[in-house]
Scaffold this active site. Structure first.
Site, PDB file in Angstrom:
ATOM      1  N   GLU A 126      30.041 -13.376 -13.861  1.00 22.17           N
ATOM      2  CA  GLU A 126      30.308 -14.071 -15.135  1.00 22.17           C
ATOM      3  C   GLU A 126      30.057 -15.578 -14.996  1.00 22.17           C
ATOM      4  OE1 GLU A 126      34.297 -13.579 -16.926  1.00 22.17           O
ATOM      5  OE2 GLU A 126      34.044 -15.636 -17.620  1.00 22.17           O
ATOM      6  N   SER A 218      37.061  -6.494  -8.395  1.00 27.31           N
ATOM      7  CA  SER A 218      37.546  -6.909  -9.713  1.00 27.31           C
ATOM      8  C   SER A 218      38.336  -8.209  -9.585  1.00 27.31           C
ATOM      9  CB  SER A 218      38.426  -5.799 -10.296  1.00 27.31           C
ATOM     10  OG  SER A 218      39.303  -6.325 -11.256  1.00 27.31           O
TER      11      SER A 218
END
Ligand code: SF4
Length: 280
Positions: A126, A218
């Site tokens: 991201e 994650s």
């Protein structure tokens, strides 16, 4: 042993929407998922079994062979989007709207002449998507990384899954180390991330240990584990119920349960059931 689940835990709307978009695709073999759709190996395996072609997170330089390319919830830069389109690819874009907000905040600051400081993990997909469109930026993971920057205008934004307390500490350090700078801050940590963290904090004063369900890559799962550890609560990260070892819960009376934003509801339910069956 009693098990208490955090009020907000597990899959966020951004990941649910991305999975719903994939469920609608009739010919998975014609679609390349550009990077890990979610940082959850259980979901990734299922998608591979359905026939989707996948590109590894670090293998995105190579152009996908299929004509259709699916952009994941983590998003990509405009530069990358244009590269794919120029190569004739049709894009299915599942970028989460809250990631889009972070991109927009960065671009707006860039266009006003700010040097961007992105609070997040360097190299995270991201963050890469955000900084690839910026001419001038630094990524700050820890408060110790903050420097005195040779720029008068400093714009701070955050990876959507950053921890609010880390962001606050980094923001303070930037101001302290750059007293003459014009500093503008846009809080781009997403609401689901904040709710997961707040719900976890509500449990931490009561539990003997905390089980955090999520994949090893994650970021938000990692932040939940870090939060437990900082509060002195033992955190046990697992990906599925099969990984649980009853020995870990010797002497525990109350165990908390939370999960990262890419964890399936069914995985949380299986872990809860497995924990409840442990008699210690
Ligand atoms: S964690 Fe936040 S930004 Fe990321 S997909 Fe979920 S809602 Fe969107």
């Amino acid at each position: 042993m009693e098990v208490v689940t955090a009020e907000v835990a597990g899959m966020c709307f951004g990941v649910r929407d991305a999975l719903a978009a994939l469920a609608e695709i009739d010919h998975p073999e014609r679609v390349t998922i550009f990077g890990e759709l979610v940082h959850n190996p259980i979901v990734s395996d299922r998608l591979a079994r359905r026939g989707f072609v996948t590109t590894g997170e670090n293998d995105r330089e190579r152009l996908p062979e299929t004509d259709i390319v699916l952009i994941t919830a983590h998003g990509v830069s405009d530069r990358e989007r244009n590269r794919l389109r120029s190569a004739g690819k049709t894009l299915v874009d599942t970028t989460c709207p809250l990631v889009v907000n972070a991109h927009r905040a960065a671009i707006a600051l860039r266009d006003r002449g700010f040097h961007l400081l992105v609070v997040g993990r360097p190299g995270h997909v991201e963050v890469r998507g955000i900084v690839e469109d910026l001419p001038s930026f630094d990524v700050i993971e820890r408060v110790e990384d903050v420097q005195t920057y040779p720029h008068y205008k400093l714009g701070i934004i955050c990876q959507t899954t950053a921890r609010a307390s880390d962001v606050a500490a980094i923001r303070t350090a930037v101001a302290e180390r750059n007293p003459s700078a014009e500093i503008e801050f846009v809080d781009t940590v997403c609401r689901p991330t904040k709710e997961h963290q707040r719900s976890l904090e509500n449990l931490l004063t009561r539990v003997d240990a905390m089980v955090v369900v999520g994949g090893p890559n994650s970021n938000n799962t990692r932040e939940l584990v870090k939060l437990c550890e900082e509060r002195g609560v033992r955190a046990i990260r697992v990906q599925s119920a099969a990984e649980l070892d009853p020995e870990w819960f010797q002497g525990a009376r109350l165990v908390g349960l939370t999960a990262g934003t890419s964890t399936l509801d069914e995985t949380i339910a299986e872990v809860r059931e497995a924990l409840q069956s442990i008699n210690m």
